[in-house]
Write a protein that holds these residues in place. Structure first.
Motif, PDB file in Angstrom:
ATOM      1  N   GLU A 196      -5.122   2.734   9.020  1.00 20.03           N
ATOM      2  CA  GLU A 196      -6.501   3.129   8.731  1.00 20.03           C
ATOM      3  C   GLU A 196      -6.725   4.595   9.096  1.00 20.03           C
ATOM      4  O   GLU A 196      -6.253   5.061  10.131  1.00 20.03           O
ATOM      5  CB  GLU A 196      -7.484   2.259   9.514  1.00 20.03           C
ATOM      6  CG  GLU A 196      -8.922   2.575   9.188  1.00 20.03           C
ATOM      7  CD  GLU A 196      -9.905   1.541   9.728  1.00 20.03           C
ATOM      8  OE1 GLU A 196     -11.105   1.729   9.513  1.00 20.03           O
ATOM      9  OE2 GLU A 196      -9.485   0.557  10.359  1.00 20.03           O
ATOM     10  N   ARG A 210      -6.313   2.374   4.783  1.00 24.23           N
ATOM     11  CA  ARG A 210      -7.704   1.950   4.585  1.00 24.23           C
ATOM     12  C   ARG A 210      -8.658   3.001   5.153  1.00 24.23           C
ATOM     13  O   ARG A 210      -8.364   3.647   6.157  1.00 24.23           O
ATOM     14  CB  ARG A 210      -7.918   0.629   5.311  1.00 24.23           C
ATOM     15  CG  ARG A 210      -9.330   0.102   5.276  1.00 24.23           C
ATOM     16  CD  ARG A 210      -9.389  -1.204   6.068  1.00 24.23           C
ATOM     17  NE  ARG A 210     -10.675  -1.831   5.964  1.00 24.23           N
ATOM     18  CZ  ARG A 210     -11.463  -2.066   6.995  1.00 24.23           C
ATOM     19  NH1 ARG A 210     -11.095  -1.725   8.214  1.00 24.23           N
ATOM     20  NH2 ARG A 210     -12.618  -2.669   6.820  1.00 24.23           N
ATOM     21  N   GLU A 218      -9.277   2.908  -0.121  1.00 25.06           N
ATOM     22  CA  GLU A 218      -7.871   2.851   0.255  1.00 25.06           C
ATOM     23  C   GLU A 218      -7.115   4.011  -0.408  1.00 25.06           C
ATOM     24  O   GLU A 218      -7.365   4.337  -1.565  1.00 25.06           O
ATOM     25  CB  GLU A 218      -7.307   1.526  -0.232  1.00 25.06           C
ATOM     26  CG  GLU A 218      -5.938   1.179   0.240  1.00 25.06           C
ATOM     27  CD  GLU A 218      -5.602  -0.249  -0.164  1.00 25.06           C
ATOM     28  OE1 GLU A 218      -5.584  -1.118   0.723  1.00 25.06           O
ATOM     29  OE2 GLU A 218      -5.368  -0.477  -1.364  1.00 25.06           O
TER      30      GLU A 218
END
Length: 168
Positions: A91, A127, A164
């Motif tokens: 992330e 992400r 994403e």
């Protein structure tokens, strides 16, 4: 892993400046916290999300945090922006560009660096849960929308776009 990357100079009205992206260190914590807390993107209804927020030295040591810097006319390092890449789960946790550096390509440079770091770490996607006003930026630098993350009051009182980056 690359710790420092010299990128091509960015032309600003004031002067030509070279921007370096380097690994953040614990002593950067206060400057990164100040950058987050002073961001105009989090004024008004978004202010509660960063109220009291800190980028601590432990966070910097635990994650891949990189800082875009340049030297001012006195040779002092100026922080232009930073990002944090969390590897598990993958992330982009933070990405901030100083208000004074908005529109100069710093965010684009940070995203390019992040995708390079993600690729080097063997990731195939990263992400991003975006601040709503930043969604257009992320879409413009190659992210794709994958959904929405529901509000989580009291700090986050609005739904946020989930995106994403696909890492080739």
């Amino acid at each position: 892993m690359r710790n420092t990357l010299l990128v091509k100079p960015i032309i600003t009205p004031a002067a030509d400046r070279s921007v370096t992206i380097r690994r953040a260190v614990a002593r950067d914590a206060k400057r990164l916290t100040r950058l987050v807390r002073s961001s105009r993107a989090y004024e008004g209804p978004y202010a509660p999300m960063i109220a009291g927020y800190q980028v601590g030295s432990a966070y910097i040591e635990a994650h891949r945090v990189f800082v875009a810097v340049s030297l001012d006319e006195h040779g002092r390092e100026q922080v232009l922006g930073f990002y944090s890449l969390v590897l598990a789960p993958p992330e982009l946790d933070l990405l901030f560009v100083a208000d004074r550096a908005q529109g100069l390509g710093i965010g684009r440079l940070l995203v390019a660096h992040m995708t390079s770091e993600a690729r080097a770490a063997g990731l195939d996607r990263v992400r991003v849960v975006s601040h709503p006003p930043a969604e257009g930026f992320y879409l413009g630098v190659g992210a794709v929308r994958t959904g929405t993350v529901a509000a989580n009051p009291p700090a986050v009182a609005w739904d946020r776009p989930e995106l994403e980056f696909l890492i080739p």
